[in-house]
Design a protein around this motif. Sequence first.
Motif, short mmCIF file in Angstrom:
data_model
loop_
_atom_site.label_atom_id
_atom_site.label_comp_id
_atom_site.label_asym_id
_atom_site.label_seq_id
_atom_site.Cartn_x
_atom_site.Cartn_y
_atom_site.Cartn_z
N PHE A 24 12.18 32.34 9.81
CA PHE A 24 13.18 31.27 9.93
C PHE A 24 14.38 31.44 9.00
N SER A 25 14.52 32.60 8.36
CA SER A 25 15.62 32.82 7.43
C SER A 25 16.20 34.21 7.65
N GLY A 67 12.81 36.61 17.37
CA GLY A 67 11.66 36.88 18.24
C GLY A 67 11.36 35.72 19.15
N SER A 68 11.53 34.51 18.64
CA SER A 68 11.25 33.31 19.44
C SER A 68 12.55 32.75 19.99
N ALA A 69 12.44 31.64 20.66
CA ALA A 69 13.61 30.96 21.21
C ALA A 69 13.66 29.56 20.63
N LEU A 70 14.59 29.34 19.71
CA LEU A 70 14.72 28.03 19.05
C LEU A 70 15.78 27.15 19.69
N LEU A 71 16.78 27.75 20.30
CA LEU A 71 17.91 26.98 20.82
C LEU A 71 17.44 25.90 21.79
N THR A 73 15.47 23.47 21.25
CA THR A 73 14.14 22.91 21.00
C THR A 73 14.24 21.88 19.87
N PRO A 74 13.23 21.04 19.75
CA PRO A 74 13.24 20.08 18.64
C PRO A 74 13.19 20.75 17.26
N TYR A 75 12.82 22.03 17.23
CA TYR A 75 12.68 22.76 15.97
C TYR A 75 13.97 23.42 15.51
N GLU A 76 14.96 23.49 16.39
CA GLU A 76 16.17 24.26 16.09
C GLU A 76 16.80 23.87 14.76
N ALA A 77 17.15 22.63 14.59
CA ALA A 77 17.84 22.20 13.36
C ALA A 77 16.95 22.36 12.13
N ALA A 78 15.68 22.08 12.26
CA ALA A 78 14.79 22.13 11.11
C ALA A 78 14.44 23.55 10.67
N LEU A 79 14.41 24.49 11.61
CA LEU A 79 13.93 25.83 11.28
C LEU A 79 15.01 26.90 11.22
N ASP A 80 16.24 26.57 11.53
CA ASP A 80 17.30 27.58 11.49
C ASP A 80 17.89 27.69 10.09
N HIS A 81 17.29 28.57 9.32
CA HIS A 81 17.81 28.88 7.99
C HIS A 81 18.44 30.27 8.02
N GLN A 82 18.85 30.66 9.21
CA GLN A 82 19.45 31.95 9.44
C GLN A 82 20.93 31.76 9.78
N GLU A 83 21.22 31.39 11.01
CA GLU A 83 22.61 31.24 11.44
C GLU A 83 23.30 30.07 10.73
N ALA A 84 22.60 28.97 10.57
CA ALA A 84 23.20 27.82 9.88
C ALA A 84 23.54 28.17 8.43
N ILE A 100 29.11 34.30 16.49
CA ILE A 100 27.71 34.70 16.47
C ILE A 100 27.35 35.21 17.85
N VAL A 101 26.78 36.40 17.89
CA VAL A 101 26.20 36.94 19.12
C VAL A 101 24.70 37.01 18.88
N ARG A 102 23.95 36.37 19.76
CA ARG A 102 22.52 36.17 19.53
C ARG A 102 21.69 36.82 20.64
N ALA A 103 20.65 37.52 20.23
CA ALA A 103 19.60 37.96 21.14
C ALA A 103 18.35 37.19 20.71
N GLU A 104 17.95 36.25 21.53
CA GLU A 104 16.87 35.33 21.16
C GLU A 104 15.72 35.46 22.16
N GLY A 105 14.50 35.35 21.67
CA GLY A 105 13.32 35.43 22.52
C GLY A 105 12.85 36.86 22.72
N LEU A 106 13.12 37.72 21.75
CA LEU A 106 12.80 39.14 21.89
C LEU A 106 11.30 39.42 21.91
N SER A 107 10.50 38.50 21.43
CA SER A 107 9.04 38.70 21.42
C SER A 107 8.34 37.95 22.54
#
Length: 132
Positions: A24-25, A67-71, A73-84, A100-107
């Motif tokens: 998440f970071s 690896g996952s897809a946060l965009l 979801t209810p977790y997006e704001a709480a767990l995005d310690h990367q892009e934010a 920002i160019v994002r590749a999300e859900g790679l796993s």
Amino acid sequence: MTETLITEFLNADVLVLGAPMYNFSIPTPLKAWIDRIAQAGRTFRYTEKGPEGLAGGKKVLIISSRGSALLGTPYEAALDHQEAYLTAVLRFLGITDLKIVRAEGLSLGPDARRQAIERALEELRLLHGAFA
């Protein structure tokens, strides 16, 4: 080493940051780079009106992967310690022209991975002129 990193940072017109999401970071080396370049009096300063970034006028492209897809979801704001975090620290330093160019859900399986990479590559193609 810190002086070299600050000088390179301040002299750059365009920055491209590779930023995979790790737990998440951001990766430790990227955080260490930020800690080196975020220097009071060099890349930001404190004023009576609050902090002021001194490193403006740059374009920044953040290449983000997850690896996952946060965009969306209810977790997006709480767990995005990367892009934010990256957006906040770069703006703190005075940089406002960032993409920002994002590749999300790679796993999430081979199809999801392929689609995510194809979307990111297409977005990069569209942005190419903005960073030339």
